[in-house]
Design a protein around this motif. Structure first.
Motif, PDB file in Angstrom:
ATOM      1  N   TRP A  51       0.870  -1.180   0.000  1.00  0.00           N
ATOM      2  CA  TRP A  51       0.000   0.000   0.000  1.00  0.00           C
ATOM      3  C   TRP A  51       0.898   1.218   0.000  1.00  0.00           C
ATOM      4  CZ3 TRP A  51      -3.784   1.469   4.532  1.00  0.00           C
ATOM      5  CH2 TRP A  51      -4.786   2.329   4.058  1.00  0.00           C
ATOM      6  N   LEU A  99       0.873   5.264  -0.930  1.00  0.00           N
ATOM      7  CA  LEU A  99       0.127   6.451  -1.325  1.00  0.00           C
ATOM      8  C   LEU A  99       0.980   7.717  -1.321  1.00  0.00           C
ATOM      9  CD1 LEU A  99      -3.317   5.928   0.488  1.00  0.00           C
ATOM     10  CD2 LEU A  99      -2.592   5.168  -1.792  1.00  0.00           C
ATOM     11  N   SER A 100       2.273   7.607  -1.016  1.00  0.00           N
ATOM     12  CA  SER A 100       3.137   8.790  -1.037  1.00  0.00           C
ATOM     13  C   SER A 100       4.523   8.396  -1.528  1.00  0.00           C
ATOM     14  CB  SER A 100       3.227   9.429   0.357  1.00  0.00           C
ATOM     15  OG  SER A 100       3.942   8.593   1.249  1.00  0.00           O
ATOM     16  N   ASP A 118      -1.727  -1.332  -3.969  1.00  0.00           N
ATOM     17  CA  ASP A 118      -2.798  -0.353  -3.768  1.00  0.00           C
ATOM     18  C   ASP A 118      -2.142   1.022  -3.864  1.00  0.00           C
ATOM     19  OD1 ASP A 118      -4.843   1.306  -2.814  1.00  0.00           O
ATOM     20  OD2 ASP A 118      -5.509  -0.130  -1.312  1.00  0.00           O
ATOM     21  N   ILE A 119      -2.501   1.788  -4.915  1.00  0.00           N
ATOM     22  CA  ILE A 119      -1.857   3.072  -5.165  1.00  0.00           C
ATOM     23  C   ILE A 119      -2.911   4.133  -5.469  1.00  0.00           C
ATOM     24  CG2 ILE A 119       0.268   1.990  -5.996  1.00  0.00           C
ATOM     25  CD1 ILE A 119      -0.620   2.612  -8.866  1.00  0.00           C
ATOM     26  N   ASP A 120      -2.517   5.397  -5.405  1.00  0.00           N
ATOM     27  CA  ASP A 120      -3.447   6.511  -5.629  1.00  0.00           C
ATOM     28  C   ASP A 120      -3.901   6.556  -7.081  1.00  0.00           C
ATOM     29  OD1 ASP A 120      -4.041   9.527  -6.289  1.00  0.00           O
ATOM     30  OD2 ASP A 120      -4.204   9.335  -4.103  1.00  0.00           O
ATOM     31  N   TYR A 124      -6.803   3.726  -5.281  1.00  0.00           N
ATOM     32  CA  TYR A 124      -7.243   4.440  -4.080  1.00  0.00           C
ATOM     33  C   TYR A 124      -7.977   5.714  -4.476  1.00  0.00           C
ATOM     34  CZ  TYR A 124      -7.199   7.427   0.012  1.00  0.00           C
ATOM     35  OH  TYR A 124      -7.582   8.270   1.024  1.00  0.00           O
TER      36      TYR A 124
END
Length: 269
Positions: free
Chosen positions: A49, A51-52, A65-67, A89
């Protein structure tokens, strides 16, 4: 007398066969989940996961799981070439001022801050406004080639949103989000919202959870595992030796992450 009964049975046999074909013990269609070609992740899959930070596609796990906004279709395609399934995401229950479609949300649907800078809860009762907006976000995920969606902020009814949201409002909205994803061939995960799992487990293809071990709530995710659906789980504050044994017993896909959800991860072995 016996010959009369045999003759009667012979006359009735085609009707009995027809009845047997159309009836029987199979559940009615409404009692079964519809079949489709969308991805259905099973319990126990390892995941990343992120996201940054700059995306690191080299983590050897089957699920990323990415933006959905931050990454182009080429990044999704690269992960696919590496054998990964990719989750998109999105925030579906809160407005984010930094998104390219932020100006499309009228002020009337924006509530209190959800605790993160530049983010405000949405009035999920206003499906007339939010359905087309969320549909376009789902289109974004589909068009970039994602396999699934992780819709975030799906438990506004349990928070101070600025709106009088109820559990019924949340169920209606969450099912709407699931339908929008499924209509586009995307799998969809239930994010947190532990209290409504019994009502929603049939509507969602997997679950994503934060900190269920810290709050002693992981057993509430069992309905997903029993249904053969993955539970992707992270902790931020507990060391792995405090939750991994239970995660293995409950068949959760668990790891330790930092709050920024960058590259770093410490998975349960």
């Amino acid at each position: 007398m016996r010959r009369g009964r045999v003759r009667l049975l012979l006359l009735l046999l085609p009707l009995l066969l027809l009845t047997g074909c159309t009836g029987g013990g199979d559940p009615a269609p409404d009692d079964r989940e519809p079949t489709s070609s969308r991805w259905r992740p099973e319990p126990g899959l390892a995941w990343q996961w992120q996201l940054s930070g700059k995306l690191d596609p080299s983590v050897d796990v089957p699920v990323y799981d990415i933006d959905g906004f931050d990454h182009p279709a080429s990044a999704v395609a690269d992960l696919h070439r590496r054998g990964r399934k990719v989750i998109c995401y999105l925030s579906t229950g809160a407005w984010e001022e930094f998104r390219p479609d932020a100006g499309e949300f009228p002020e009337s649907v924006l509530g209190r801050s959800n605790g993160w800078k530049g983010e405000r809860w949405l009035d999920i009762r206003r499906t007339d406004v939010l359905e087309p907006l969320m549909g376009r976000r789902m289109d974004l995920c589909r068009d970039k080639g994602f396999d699934a969606v992780e819709p975030d902020n799906m438990d506004g009814y349990r928070n101070r949103t600025g709106f009088p949201l109820t559990a019924a409002h949340q169920l209606r909205y969450n099912r709407l989000i699931a339908r929008l994803a499924h209509d586009r061939g995307l799998a969809v995960g239930l994010k947190n919202d532990l209290g409504q799992i019994p009502e929603l487990v049939r509507d969602f293809d997997f679950a994503v959870n934060e900190q269920c071990a810290q709050y002693d709530e992981c057993a509430k995710l069992t309905p997903f595992v029993r249904a053969g659906k993955a539970v992707f789980h992270v902790e931020y504050e507990l060391p792995t030796n405090r939750f991994c044994a239970d995660s293995r017993r409950l068949k959760l896909s668990s790891m330790l992450k930092k709050y920024d959800l960058g590259v770093w991860r410490e998975p349960c072995a």
